[in-house]
Design a protein around this motif. Structure first.
Motif, PDB file in Angstrom:
ATOM      1  N   TYR A 170      29.275  37.404  60.532  1.00 35.80           N
ATOM      2  CA  TYR A 170      29.664  36.840  61.820  1.00 35.80           C
ATOM      3  C   TYR A 170      28.425  36.488  62.643  1.00 35.80           C
ATOM      4  O   TYR A 170      27.387  37.151  62.533  1.00 35.80           O
ATOM      5  N   CYS A 171      28.582  35.478  63.479  1.00 36.27           N
ATOM      6  CA  CYS A 171      27.621  35.271  64.550  1.00 36.27           C
ATOM      7  C   CYS A 171      28.010  36.189  65.708  1.00 36.27           C
ATOM      8  O   CYS A 171      29.047  36.861  65.666  1.00 36.27           O
ATOM      9  N   ASN A 172      27.226  36.245  66.768  1.00 34.50           N
ATOM     10  CA  ASN A 172      27.507  37.168  67.868  1.00 34.50           C
ATOM     11  C   ASN A 172      28.862  36.898  68.508  1.00 34.50           C
ATOM     12  O   ASN A 172      29.649  37.827  68.770  1.00 34.50           O
ATOM     13  N   GLU A 173      29.188  35.644  68.772  1.00 32.31           N
ATOM     14  CA  GLU A 173      30.432  35.310  69.453  1.00 32.31           C
ATOM     15  C   GLU A 173      31.644  35.634  68.582  1.00 32.31           C
ATOM     16  O   GLU A 173      32.634  36.203  69.050  1.00 32.31           O
ATOM     17  N   CYS A 174      31.574  35.280  67.304  1.00 29.27           N
ATOM     18  CA  CYS A 174      32.709  35.540  66.412  1.00 29.27           C
ATOM     19  C   CYS A 174      32.893  37.034  66.181  1.00 29.27           C
ATOM     20  O   CYS A 174      34.025  37.519  66.020  1.00 29.27           O
ATOM     21  N   PHE A 175      31.778  37.794  66.145  1.00 29.76           N
ATOM     22  CA  PHE A 175      31.895  39.235  65.950  1.00 29.76           C
ATOM     23  C   PHE A 175      32.616  39.874  67.127  1.00 29.76           C
ATOM     24  O   PHE A 175      33.489  40.742  66.950  1.00 29.76           O
ATOM     25  N   LYS A 176      32.269  39.454  68.356  1.00 28.40           N
ATOM     26  CA  LYS A 176      32.938  39.998  69.537  1.00 28.40           C
ATOM     27  C   LYS A 176      34.414  39.603  69.553  1.00 28.40           C
ATOM     28  O   LYS A 176      35.279  40.390  69.953  1.00 28.40           O
ATOM     29  N   LEU A 177      34.693  38.396  69.089  1.00 26.70           N
ATOM     30  CA  LEU A 177      36.068  37.905  69.104  1.00 26.70           C
ATOM     31  C   LEU A 177      36.947  38.664  68.113  1.00 26.70           C
ATOM     32  O   LEU A 177      38.108  38.974  68.405  1.00 26.70           O
ATOM     33  N   HIS A 178      36.411  38.993  66.943  1.00 30.05           N
ATOM     34  CA  HIS A 178      37.202  39.641  65.900  1.00 30.05           C
ATOM     35  C   HIS A 178      37.070  41.156  65.901  1.00 30.05           C
ATOM     36  O   HIS A 178      37.759  41.833  65.123  1.00 30.05           O
ATOM     37  N   HIS A 179      36.197  41.718  66.739  1.00 34.44           N
ATOM     38  CA  HIS A 179      36.043  43.169  66.835  1.00 34.44           C
ATOM     39  C   HIS A 179      36.051  43.580  68.302  1.00 34.44           C
ATOM     40  O   HIS A 179      35.063  44.093  68.841  1.00 34.44           O
ATOM     41  N   PRO A 180      37.147  43.315  68.991  1.00 36.35           N
ATOM     42  CA  PRO A 180      37.191  43.609  70.437  1.00 36.35           C
ATOM     43  C   PRO A 180      37.147  45.108  70.706  1.00 36.35           C
ATOM     44  O   PRO A 180      37.606  45.916  69.896  1.00 36.35           O
ATOM     45  N   TRP A 181      36.595  45.464  71.856  1.00 40.78           N
ATOM     46  CA  TRP A 181      36.529  46.877  72.245  1.00 40.78           C
ATOM     47  C   TRP A 181      37.935  47.427  72.438  1.00 40.78           C
ATOM     48  O   TRP A 181      38.842  46.741  72.870  1.00 40.78           O
ATOM     49  N   GLY A 182      38.092  48.712  72.113  1.00 42.93           N
ATOM     50  CA  GLY A 182      39.374  49.374  72.287  1.00 42.93           C
ATOM     51  C   GLY A 182      40.331  49.168  71.140  1.00 42.93           C
ATOM     52  O   GLY A 182      41.478  49.619  71.203  1.00 42.93           O
ATOM     53  N   THR A 183      39.914  48.493  70.070  1.00 42.82           N
ATOM     54  CA  THR A 183      40.762  48.287  68.887  1.00 42.82           C
ATOM     55  C   THR A 183      40.133  49.007  67.697  1.00 42.82           C
ATOM     56  O   THR A 183      38.934  49.333  67.695  1.00 42.82           O
ATOM     57  N   PRO A 184      40.926  49.293  66.650  1.00 39.81           N
ATOM     58  CA  PRO A 184      40.361  49.958  65.463  1.00 39.81           C
ATOM     59  C   PRO A 184      39.208  49.193  64.831  1.00 39.81           C
ATOM     60  O   PRO A 184      38.297  49.781  64.260  1.00 39.81           O
ATOM     61  N   LYS A 185      39.234  47.849  64.943  1.00 43.28           N
ATOM     62  CA  LYS A 185      38.163  47.064  64.329  1.00 43.28           C
ATOM     63  C   LYS A 185      36.814  47.305  64.990  1.00 43.28           C
ATOM     64  O   LYS A 185      35.767  47.043  64.391  1.00 43.28           O
ATOM     65  N   ALA A 186      36.857  47.809  66.226  1.00 41.17           N
ATOM     66  CA  ALA A 186      35.592  48.088  66.904  1.00 41.17           C
ATOM     67  C   ALA A 186      34.834  49.226  66.235  1.00 41.17           C
ATOM     68  O   ALA A 186      33.624  49.384  66.452  1.00 41.17           O
ATOM     69  N   GLN A 187      35.545  50.035  65.424  1.00 47.95           N
ATOM     70  CA  GLN A 187      34.920  51.158  64.736  1.00 47.95           C
ATOM     71  C   GLN A 187      34.383  50.781  63.357  1.00 47.95           C
ATOM     72  O   GLN A 187      33.892  51.638  62.634  1.00 47.95           O
ATOM     73  N   HIS A 188      34.525  49.508  62.993  1.00 45.26           N
ATOM     74  CA  HIS A 188      34.042  49.090  61.670  1.00 45.26           C
ATOM     75  C   HIS A 188      32.529  49.259  61.560  1.00 45.26           C
ATOM     76  O   HIS A 188      31.798  49.170  62.563  1.00 45.26           O
ATOM     77  N   GLU A 189      32.081  49.443  60.334  1.00 46.76           N
ATOM     78  CA  GLU A 189      30.642  49.586  60.061  1.00 46.76           C
ATOM     79  C   GLU A 189      30.038  48.192  59.879  1.00 46.76           C
ATOM     80  O   GLU A 189      30.549  47.386  59.099  1.00 46.76           O
ATOM     81  N   TYR A 190      28.970  47.921  60.606  1.00 49.10           N
ATOM     82  CA  TYR A 190      28.325  46.627  60.459  1.00 49.10           C
ATOM     83  C   TYR A 190      26.835  46.821  60.177  1.00 49.10           C
ATOM     84  O   TYR A 190      26.218  47.808  60.578  1.00 49.10           O
ATOM     85  N   VAL A 191      26.283  45.853  59.465  1.00 47.77           N
ATOM     86  CA  VAL A 191      24.870  45.872  59.076  1.00 47.77           C
ATOM     87  C   VAL A 191      24.304  44.492  59.351  1.00 47.77           C
ATOM     88  O   VAL A 191      24.991  43.612  59.883  1.00 47.77           O
TER      89      VAL A 191
END
Length: 746
Positions: free
Chosen positions: A180-201
């Protein structure tokens, strides 16, 4: 770990410098989905599949077919063996024993083996083949980092953005397996959702699983490390799988230990960097010298061959010239004869001239010319009556025989002394006959033959007068040997022999190989195979087709029998015996017990004791029941003082356990004679030998490599004695080839 070691372990290594470690040994390209073989070498997934297809065309439909075990080797059984066979059968019919060994046509699982391209050892992949192998995710990540470093100018793009607004990726999600780019990462991993806990590198194209799963039990995570097989396992593998009796440790402990070992090894290598650089300089100098000396030897060889070519060309020109001269001379003679005979034809040549002379009417002129012409006509007439060619068309005298020269050229080689061979200790075996194998250097030149020499250095049974005799210390040579091995016969028992080998080429002998010594057994070799009849359990024992290897498998039957362990009893042994008995004389046999074996008992037993074992099967047995159980109880010591119709020695987990010494037994060391179990525990020999002296009613156990007697005791030999083996849990026993073949044939 010291601070210095921690600093050294964090030093950044230029990724481009490790390319040779990232190349698959088969395809010679960067690893793609590498798999870890049991020997710890890594190979591409596709390369393993291709290797399997080359070696076993039907390896991928395993389970659809089953191979039947081969027919047992034909052998005339002894009367005692027939009686055992008959009694075991009858016992089964009465219901006192249910021996699964009598089932015929039992199938064995397919075993798929491939040669490892790294170490050249055969790798057994088992029934499940490739699915049993782990992916080497660590190596895969390093390869990916190498690829990224190689294509640093090519950025990883966002998988969500659409052209023409395609952006460069700044993060990769290991759970979503996308970049993801920065904007797409924020869009698909919003705060307060389970996806926000995903591991990223950082941006990557290598998405490996977060948890390593067991290849044998797909739904289980690996949480232990098997120290025998050196691979991660799950709790089901330890509970009842192939690692049931293996030593395992926790994954965290294995991680800590292996990481410390690796860090220490790296630190040691880094501390020896100056030494390594010095040795690299020496090796580079050797490379330069090798290149120069090789070029010099090549130039000299070329000069010799050029001189040979010049000499050969000169002889060729001379001999072809002589053939040409003879051919021209003969052609001139034959052509002249042809012209002469053409003159005899009407209206041509001599005949035509004579016809013209006959037209002369002046008598004086005719006589003047006709006299000489008549002489020529008479000669032509005589030549016609006695026709003979003027030259022989055959060139037999110019036939060239080059067979001797061709042989000399074929045998032409460098005039240096041959390199000495080396005796191969791993393949050489010595009994009352000795199989001596040797090998030559990798770049050796062809040799004409080899000569093996040996001498007797003495033995315990040799008297001082014999030691001073002619046979002691005198080298004796075998006949010429044209292969890499030979058999030396008629060796004395219980004696020390020394062997050496040398090679011959063009009547020039190499130096002798380093001498090696072997100790002959105390008795002639006794030949037998494992019996697949008397009491053999097909549920827990696997016998190979040749019947020289037996393996115990801790399967489901073992687990079911273990339900009664809490009552204080122990799982019983599965016995297997040799198919030939002993009723007189001294006999010796040797075998190998695999170090991972949980418990194996080896020794001898009489036919009466075997009947007792096979007709009174016990799923569980008390440790006090078996006199050689290794447990220290007073009742056991009392019974074991008596001469028994069997003697079994216990081996397991890489150890050999010496029974307590009694009045009828002796041990190799004084410390082992004490009651301390630690003093009675020895490392398991690589090869174990057993010698039964039937007439003296005594059995001996030896380290077969050094022929050191480890233990001996009295044994009741009132009946026919058989080699006996008992296995519990995972274990494997393999007879040596000399024992199974009775006599070497090469």
């Amino acid at each position: 770990m010291t601070a210095e070691m921690r600093r050294s372990s964090t030093v950044a290594v230029p990724i481009k410098n490790i390319e040779r470690e990232l190349i698959c040994p088969i395809c010679k390209e960067l690893f793609t989905h590498p798999l870890i073989l049991p020997c710890q070498h890594s190979v591409c997934h596709k390369c393993v599949r291709e290797l399997l297809m080359q070696n076993h065309e039907d390896s991928f439909d395993a389970g659809s077919e089953c191979s039947l075990p081969g027919s047992p080797r034909s052998r005339v059984p002894s009367p005692s063996m027939e009686r055992l066979d008959r009694l075991v059968r009858s016992g089964g019919s009465r219901g006192s024993i249910s021996s699964p060994g009598w089932r015929r046509g039992s199938v064995t699982p397919r075993v798929t083996t491939i040669p490892c391209p790294g170490c050249q050892h055969d790798i057994d992949l088992g029934e499940r083949g490739i699915s049993m192998l782990f992916r080497n995710f660590t190596l895969e990540s390093i390869v990916e980092r190498y690829r990224q470093a190689a294509r640093a100018a090519v950025a990883i793009m966002c998988n969500i953005c659409k052209p023409p607004q395609l952006q460069e990726a700044t993060k990769s999600c290991m759970d979503c397996k996308a970049s993801y780019c920065n904007e797409c990462f924020k869009l698909h991993h919003p705060w307060g959702t389970p996806k926000a806990q995903h591991e990223y590198v950082g941006p990557t194209t290598n998405f490996r699983p977060k948890v390593l799963m067991c290849p044998e039990h797909e739904m289980e995570k690996v949480n232990m490390y098997c120290e025998v097989c050196r691979r991660p396992v799950c709790h089901l593998c330890k509970l009842g799988g192939s690692h049931a009796n293996h030593k395992v440790t926790s994954m965290s402990s294995a991680y800590k230990i292996l990481k410390e070992k690796l860090a220490k090894s790296i630190h040691y290598l880094i501390s020896k960097e100056d030494q390594v650089r010095t040795q690299i300089t020496e090796l580079e100098l050797l490379i330069s010298q090798t290149e120069e000396n090789g070029q010099l030897a090549e130039r000299r060889a070329n000069e010799h061959f050029e001189r040979l070519f010049e000499t050969l060309q000169e002889r060729k020109s001379e001999m072809l010239r002589s053939i040409e001269q003879s051919r021209n001379r003969r052609l001139d003679q034959l052509k002249g004869q042809v012209e002469e005979y053409q003159g005899m034809l009407e209206n041509s040549g001599l005949v035509g001239y004579a016809q013209e002379v006959l037209k002369e009417t002046d008598q004086s002129c005719f006589v003047q010319t006709a006299k000489q012409l008549h002489i020529r006509i008479q000669k032509a007439t005589e030549s016609l009556r006695t026709f003979h060619p003027a030259a022989d068309p055959c060139f037999d005298e110019f036939v060239l025989d080059t067979s001797r020269e061709e042989t000399l050229l074929k045998e032409m080689c460098f005039g240096g002394v041959p390199d000495p061979p080396l005796i191969d200790l791993s393949n050489s075996k010595v009994y009352n006959e000795a199989l001596i194998c040797w090998r030559l250097s990798d770049d050796h030149l062809p040799t004409d033959h080899h000569v093996v020499e040996y001498r007797r250095l003495g033995g315990p049974s040799q008297s001082p007068s014999q030691e001073d005799g002619e046979d002691s210390g005198v080298w004796r040579a075998t006949d010429r040997v044209y292969g890499p091995s030979t058999v030396v016969s008629d060796l004395e028992p219980d004696s020390l022999y020394s062997f050496r080998v040398r090679s011959c080429r063009n009547s020039m002998f190499s130096p002798y190989s380093p001498e090696v010594t072997f100790h002959t057994p105390p008795a002639p070799a006794f030949g037998f195979l494992f019996s697949d009849k008397c009491g053999f359990s097909t549920e827990r024992l696997i016998l190979n087709k040749r019947r020289d290897t037996v393996e115990s498998v801790a399967g489901m039957a073992f687990l079911l029998a273990a339900e009664r362990v809490q009552t204080g009893s122990y799982i019983g042994l599965d016995y297997i015996i040799g198919d030939t008995g002993i009723s007189q004389g001294r006999h010796y046999w040797a075998f190998k017990v695999e170090p991972y074996s949980y418990m194996v008992k080896v020794g001898v037993a009489s036919d009466s004791k075997l009947l007792e074992w096979f007709h009174n099967p016990r799923d569980t047995s008390s440790p006090r029941y078996d006199h050689d159980s290794g447990h220290d109880s007073g009742s056991e010591d009392t019974c074991y003082e008596l001469s028994q119709p069997f003697t079994l020695l216990t081996l397991g987990m890489g150890k050999l356990f010496i029974p307590k010494a009694s009045s009828s037994s002796s041990v190799s060391t004084a410390s082992a004679a004490s009651g301390d179990p630690g003093n009675r525990m020895l490392p398991m020999p690589q090869r174990l030998g057993v010698c039964l002296d039937y007439d003296a009613c005594r059995v001996y156990f030896y380290d077969a490599d050094t022929m050191r007697c480890l233990y001996e005791r009295q044994v009741d030999c009132s009946g026919t004695m058989y080699p006996a083996f008992g296995l519990m849990g995972s274990g494997k026993v393999q007879l040596e080839e000399f024992i199974t073949a009775k006599r070497l044939t090469f």
